[in-house]
Design a protein around this motif. Structure first.
Motif, PDB file in Angstrom:
ATOM      1  N   VAL A 129      19.089  -4.525  53.100  1.00  0.00           N
ATOM      2  CA  VAL A 129      19.385  -3.099  53.272  1.00  0.00           C
ATOM      3  C   VAL A 129      20.843  -2.903  53.687  1.00  0.00           C
ATOM      4  CG1 VAL A 129      18.887  -1.101  54.751  1.00  0.00           C
ATOM      5  CG2 VAL A 129      17.030  -2.371  53.716  1.00  0.00           C
ATOM      6  N   GLU A 130      21.381  -3.842  54.425  1.00  0.00           N
ATOM      7  CA  GLU A 130      22.770  -3.754  54.873  1.00  0.00           C
ATOM      8  C   GLU A 130      23.756  -3.940  53.720  1.00  0.00           C
ATOM      9  OE1 GLU A 130      25.707  -6.195  57.936  1.00  0.00           O
ATOM     10  OE2 GLU A 130      23.542  -6.411  58.130  1.00  0.00           O
ATOM     11  N   TYR A 131      23.440  -4.826  52.785  1.00  0.00           N
ATOM     12  CA  TYR A 131      24.396  -5.169  51.733  1.00  0.00           C
ATOM     13  C   TYR A 131      24.137  -4.536  50.372  1.00  0.00           C
ATOM     14  CZ  TYR A 131      26.133  -8.613  55.012  1.00  0.00           C
ATOM     15  OH  TYR A 131      26.661  -9.212  56.107  1.00  0.00           O
ATOM     16  N   ILE A 132      22.919  -4.110  50.102  1.00  0.00           N
ATOM     17  CA  ILE A 132      22.594  -3.588  48.771  1.00  0.00           C
ATOM     18  C   ILE A 132      23.428  -2.368  48.364  1.00  0.00           C
ATOM     19  CG2 ILE A 132      20.655  -2.058  49.362  1.00  0.00           C
ATOM     20  CD1 ILE A 132      19.180  -3.334  46.934  1.00  0.00           C
ATOM     21  N   PRO A 133      23.799  -1.492  49.304  1.00  0.00           N
ATOM     22  CA  PRO A 133      24.620  -0.344  48.867  1.00  0.00           C
ATOM     23  C   PRO A 133      25.945  -0.752  48.221  1.00  0.00           C
ATOM     24  CG  PRO A 133      23.760   0.044  51.057  1.00  0.00           C
ATOM     25  CD  PRO A 133      23.449  -1.385  50.709  1.00  0.00           C
ATOM     26  N   PHE A 134      26.515  -1.871  48.651  1.00  0.00           N
ATOM     27  CA  PHE A 134      27.789  -2.306  48.087  1.00  0.00           C
ATOM     28  C   PHE A 134      27.631  -2.750  46.633  1.00  0.00           C
ATOM     29  CE2 PHE A 134      28.221  -3.035  52.674  1.00  0.00           C
ATOM     30  CZ  PHE A 134      29.305  -2.206  52.908  1.00  0.00           C
ATOM     31  N   SER A 135      26.502  -3.367  46.302  1.00  0.00           N
ATOM     32  CA  SER A 135      26.313  -3.846  44.932  1.00  0.00           C
ATOM     33  C   SER A 135      25.908  -2.716  43.986  1.00  0.00           C
ATOM     34  CB  SER A 135      25.263  -4.955  44.884  1.00  0.00           C
ATOM     35  OG  SER A 135      23.979  -4.439  45.139  1.00  0.00           O
ATOM     36  N   MET A 136      25.343  -1.640  44.533  1.00  0.00           N
ATOM     37  CA  MET A 136      24.884  -0.533  43.682  1.00  0.00           C
ATOM     38  C   MET A 136      25.793   0.683  43.751  1.00  0.00           C
ATOM     39  SD  MET A 136      20.826  -0.569  44.038  1.00  0.00           S
ATOM     40  CE  MET A 136      19.891  -2.003  43.648  1.00  0.00           C
ATOM     41  N   LYS A 137      26.847   0.605  44.523  1.00  0.00           N
ATOM     42  CA  LYS A 137      27.745   1.741  44.702  1.00  0.00           C
ATOM     43  C   LYS A 137      28.272   2.240  43.361  1.00  0.00           C
ATOM     44  CE  LYS A 137      31.880   3.079  47.188  1.00  0.00           C
ATOM     45  NZ  LYS A 137      33.003   2.574  47.940  1.00  0.00           N
ATOM     46  N   GLU A 138      28.300   3.563  43.226  1.00  0.00           N
ATOM     47  CA  GLU A 138      28.780   4.251  42.017  1.00  0.00           C
ATOM     48  C   GLU A 138      27.860   4.061  40.825  1.00  0.00           C
ATOM     49  OE1 GLU A 138      31.176   6.382  42.505  1.00  0.00           O
ATOM     50  OE2 GLU A 138      31.482   5.608  44.510  1.00  0.00           O
ATOM     51  N   ASN A 139      26.610   3.695  41.062  1.00  0.00           N
ATOM     52  CA  ASN A 139      25.621   3.589  39.990  1.00  0.00           C
ATOM     53  C   ASN A 139      24.542   4.636  40.180  1.00  0.00           C
ATOM     54  OD1 ASN A 139      26.100   1.442  38.017  1.00  0.00           O
ATOM     55  ND2 ASN A 139      26.185   0.131  39.824  1.00  0.00           N
ATOM     56  N   PRO A 140      23.990   5.133  39.083  1.00  0.00           N
ATOM     57  CA  PRO A 140      22.908   6.117  39.174  1.00  0.00           C
ATOM     58  C   PRO A 140      21.562   5.421  39.407  1.00  0.00           C
ATOM     59  CG  PRO A 140      23.424   5.722  36.887  1.00  0.00           C
ATOM     60  CD  PRO A 140      24.401   4.905  37.689  1.00  0.00           C
TER      61      PRO A 140
END
Length: 187
Positions: A129-140
């Protein structure tokens, strides 16, 4: 007026379902797009769907739903959509299958609720949960979509079971989007 509109609709494509959705045959994507959430369509499909930018968002519905950025492809055959293997796998479609595509306008996502398709070792969820936003950032993302995340060499696969705002057709993951992992129910 209505009959002229109907004639235009019938002439513009055999596979039109309505003015906002198209059915298209899946064909192989370019190798360079294999790890990206992009779909390639013809310029006439851009017009039919009301896409006005090179990176408008599509909701692609096969056996499962997935969202992807729309890119123009002047080399594509008529009534087709180019999807990379990863997108085909998560939409649960193969080359030659028919998918439905429609334009969606993602809004900034506040929250995403993920459900793992396999059990996750206790303690790992908080790190993901801590790191997943970085890999999905700017994706729908859309509800029902299957997403993946690789952590310490292990691929974790999740279903998107909730998004906020809830009334959005799609959300865009931003640096402020918060992720939660819903526990799998014991069966």
């Amino acid at each position: 007026m209505l009959s002229e509109k109907l004639k235009f609709k019938q002439l513009s494509s055999k596979l039109i379902m309505d003015e906002k959705k198209l059915s298209r045959k899946v064909v192989e994507a370019y190798e360079r797009s294999k790890d990206q959430k992009i779909a390639f369509i013809k310029d006439s499909d851009f017009n039919l769907l009301g896409l006005n930018q090179q990176q408008d968002c599509l909701l692609i519905t096969g056996k499962r739903k997935i969202s992807a950025w729309a890119f123009l492809d002047t080399q594509i055959v008529q009534d087709a959509i180019r999807l990379a293997v990863l997108i085909r796998n998560f939409a649960d479609v193969s080359i030659g299958d028919i998918v439905t595509i429609e334009k969606v306008t993602p809004v900034a996502g506040e929250r995403v609720i993920l459900k793992p398709i396999e059990e996750i070792i206790p303690g790992i969820s908080s790190r993901i949960v801590e790191y997943i936003p970085f890999s999905m950032k700017e994706n729908p993302l859309v509800i029902g979509e299957r997403v993946w995340y690789t952590f310490d060499g292990t691929m974790f696969v999740f279903d998107v079971v909730g998004i906020r705002p809830q009334n959005a057709g799609a959300i865009l993951v931003t640096k402020d989007t918060r992720f939660e992992i819903e526990q799998r129910s014991s069966s």
